[in-house]
Design a protein around this motif. Structure first.
Motif, PDB file in Angstrom:
ATOM      1  N   ALA A  55     -71.187 -64.399  -7.550  1.00  0.00           N
ATOM      2  CA  ALA A  55     -70.877 -64.615  -8.966  1.00  0.00           C
ATOM      3  C   ALA A  55     -70.181 -63.390  -9.544  1.00  0.00           C
ATOM      4  O   ALA A  55     -69.245 -63.506 -10.339  1.00  0.00           O
ATOM      5  N   ARG A  56     -70.638 -62.212  -9.144  1.00  0.00           N
ATOM      6  CA  ARG A  56     -70.044 -60.975  -9.664  1.00  0.00           C
ATOM      7  C   ARG A  56     -68.581 -60.840  -9.260  1.00  0.00           C
ATOM      8  O   ARG A  56     -67.732 -60.462 -10.079  1.00  0.00           O
ATOM      9  N   ILE A  57     -68.261 -61.139  -8.014  1.00  0.00           N
ATOM     10  CA  ILE A  57     -66.868 -61.034  -7.553  1.00  0.00           C
ATOM     11  C   ILE A  57     -65.963 -61.934  -8.392  1.00  0.00           C
ATOM     12  O   ILE A  57     -64.889 -61.518  -8.835  1.00  0.00           O
ATOM     13  N   ILE A 104     -55.936 -69.879 -13.463  1.00  0.00           N
ATOM     14  CA  ILE A 104     -56.717 -69.194 -12.423  1.00  0.00           C
ATOM     15  C   ILE A 104     -58.024 -68.669 -13.002  1.00  0.00           C
ATOM     16  O   ILE A 104     -59.083 -68.784 -12.385  1.00  0.00           O
ATOM     17  N   LYS A 105     -57.954 -68.109 -14.212  1.00  0.00           N
ATOM     18  CA  LYS A 105     -59.170 -67.589 -14.856  1.00  0.00           C
ATOM     19  C   LYS A 105     -60.201 -68.691 -15.046  1.00  0.00           C
ATOM     20  O   LYS A 105     -61.391 -68.496 -14.783  1.00  0.00           O
ATOM     21  N   GLU A 106     -59.755 -69.856 -15.465  1.00  0.00           N
ATOM     22  CA  GLU A 106     -60.677 -70.963 -15.663  1.00  0.00           C
ATOM     23  C   GLU A 106     -61.305 -71.416 -14.343  1.00  0.00           C
ATOM     24  O   GLU A 106     -62.492 -71.740 -14.296  1.00  0.00           O
ATOM     25  N   GLN A 107     -60.533 -71.421 -13.278  1.00  0.00           N
ATOM     26  CA  GLN A 107     -61.082 -71.766 -11.964  1.00  0.00           C
ATOM     27  C   GLN A 107     -62.138 -70.749 -11.538  1.00  0.00           C
ATOM     28  O   GLN A 107     -63.204 -71.117 -11.042  1.00  0.00           O
ATOM     29  N   ARG A 108     -61.838 -69.481 -11.728  1.00  0.00           N
ATOM     30  CA  ARG A 108     -62.779 -68.423 -11.344  1.00  0.00           C
ATOM     31  C   ARG A 108     -64.039 -68.481 -12.206  1.00  0.00           C
ATOM     32  O   ARG A 108     -65.148 -68.265 -11.712  1.00  0.00           O
ATOM     33  N   ALA A 109     -63.892 -68.780 -13.480  1.00  0.00           N
ATOM     34  CA  ALA A 109     -65.056 -68.902 -14.360  1.00  0.00           C
ATOM     35  C   ALA A 109     -65.944 -70.062 -13.910  1.00  0.00           C
ATOM     36  O   ALA A 109     -67.180 -69.954 -13.942  1.00  0.00           O
ATOM     37  N   ASP A 110     -65.335 -71.158 -13.476  1.00  0.00           N
ATOM     38  CA  ASP A 110     -66.127 -72.272 -12.927  1.00  0.00           C
ATOM     39  C   ASP A 110     -66.891 -71.840 -11.681  1.00  0.00           C
ATOM     40  O   ASP A 110     -68.033 -72.245 -11.473  1.00  0.00           O
ATOM     41  N   LEU A 111     -66.261 -71.019 -10.853  1.00  0.00           N
ATOM     42  CA  LEU A 111     -66.954 -70.520  -9.660  1.00  0.00           C
ATOM     43  C   LEU A 111     -68.121 -69.613 -10.031  1.00  0.00           C
ATOM     44  O   LEU A 111     -69.158 -69.636  -9.375  1.00  0.00           O
ATOM     45  N   VAL A 112     -67.955 -68.816 -11.080  1.00  0.00           N
ATOM     46  CA  VAL A 112     -69.074 -67.990 -11.558  1.00  0.00           C
ATOM     47  C   VAL A 112     -70.241 -68.898 -11.910  1.00  0.00           C
ATOM     48  O   VAL A 112     -71.381 -68.683 -11.477  1.00  0.00           O
ATOM     49  N   LYS A 113     -69.962 -69.935 -12.700  1.00  0.00           N
ATOM     50  CA  LYS A 113     -71.025 -70.857 -13.099  1.00  0.00           C
ATOM     51  C   LYS A 113     -71.661 -71.515 -11.878  1.00  0.00           C
ATOM     52  O   LYS A 113     -72.883 -71.628 -11.801  1.00  0.00           O
ATOM     53  N   LEU A 157     -70.520 -59.844 -16.928  1.00  0.00           N
ATOM     54  CA  LEU A 157     -70.871 -58.940 -15.823  1.00  0.00           C
ATOM     55  C   LEU A 157     -72.218 -58.267 -16.065  1.00  0.00           C
ATOM     56  O   LEU A 157     -73.006 -58.082 -15.128  1.00  0.00           O
ATOM     57  N   GLN A 158     -72.517 -57.925 -17.312  1.00  0.00           N
ATOM     58  CA  GLN A 158     -73.814 -57.321 -17.629  1.00  0.00           C
ATOM     59  C   GLN A 158     -74.957 -58.298 -17.350  1.00  0.00           C
ATOM     60  O   GLN A 158     -75.997 -57.914 -16.804  1.00  0.00           O
ATOM     61  N   LYS A 159     -74.766 -59.559 -17.722  1.00  0.00           N
ATOM     62  CA  LYS A 159     -75.799 -60.572 -17.458  1.00  0.00           C
ATOM     63  C   LYS A 159     -75.985 -60.771 -15.954  1.00  0.00           C
ATOM     64  O   LYS A 159     -77.109 -60.899 -15.468  1.00  0.00           O
ATOM     65  N   ILE A 160     -74.881 -60.798 -15.221  1.00  0.00           N
ATOM     66  CA  ILE A 160     -74.976 -60.946 -13.763  1.00  0.00           C
ATOM     67  C   ILE A 160     -75.713 -59.759 -13.168  1.00  0.00           C
ATOM     68  O   ILE A 160     -76.525 -59.924 -12.245  1.00  0.00           O
ATOM     69  N   ASP A 161     -75.471 -58.568 -13.693  1.00  0.00           N
ATOM     70  CA  ASP A 161     -76.194 -57.384 -13.209  1.00  0.00           C
ATOM     71  C   ASP A 161     -77.695 -57.513 -13.455  1.00  0.00           C
ATOM     72  O   ASP A 161     -78.503 -57.132 -12.601  1.00  0.00           O
ATOM     73  N   GLU A 162     -78.082 -58.049 -14.610  1.00  0.00           N
ATOM     74  CA  GLU A 162     -79.511 -58.255 -14.899  1.00  0.00           C
ATOM     75  C   GLU A 162     -80.114 -59.268 -13.924  1.00  0.00           C
ATOM     76  O   GLU A 162     -81.221 -59.059 -13.418  1.00  0.00           O
ATOM     77  N   ILE A 163     -79.386 -60.351 -13.671  1.00  0.00           N
ATOM     78  CA  ILE A 163     -79.858 -61.354 -12.709  1.00  0.00           C
ATOM     79  C   ILE A 163     -79.955 -60.742 -11.323  1.00  0.00           C
ATOM     80  O   ILE A 163     -80.931 -60.962 -10.593  1.00  0.00           O
TER      81      ILE A 163
END
Length: 134
Positions: free
Chosen positions: A29-31, A58-67, A118-124
């Motif tokens: 998710a972080r990447i 591309i940003k929207e695709q990557r954001a979907d991958l984060v989710k 990114l901060q939330k992902i770091d907490e997770i």
């Protein structure tokens, strides 16, 4: 009756995740979130309409991958004992996926939203690695 006895499981196995550990990692998710941030920065620095259109796609695709990666952790890795030990974990995942979604990085081009994600992902990630040590 005899068929039910034959088909009944002889051993019961249990695990805290769906597959042997090692397949789950918040780094995925972080990447993708780092990609979202970098795309936002490049978008802000470029005025070419074609470039900006491609950047948004591309940003929207990557954001979907984060989710996707966050949801896999939330629903497949973390189990009730984790949520008992870390009662804010559900809220943390909810906030992170919202930041990756239309209300956050997916729906806008502000690098600051990506930083929040990114901060939330770091907490997770911190909680994830604490559970891996247990």
């Amino acid at each position: 009756m005899r068929l039910a006895r034959i088909l009944a499981p002889r051993l019961t196995a249990s695990a805290h995740c769906d597959l042997p550990c090692g397949v789950y990692d918040p780094a995925q998710a972080r990447i993708e979130a780092e990609s979202v941030k970098m795309i936002c920065e490049k978008y802000q620095a470029n005025t070419d309409p074609e470039f900006r259109t491609r950047a948004i796609l591309i940003k929207e695709q990557r954001a979907d991958l984060v989710k996707h990666h966050l949801w896999v952790l939330w629903t497949d890795y973390f189990k009730p004992p984790h949520f008992e030990k870390y009662p804010h974990l559900h809220q943390l995942f909810n906030e992170a996926t919202k930041l990756a979604g239309a209300a956050g990085a997916k729906g806008g081009t502000d690098p600051a939203k990506a930083d929040e994600l990114l901060q939330k992902i770091d907490e997770i990630s911190k909680i994830f690695w604490e559970t891996k040590q247990a």
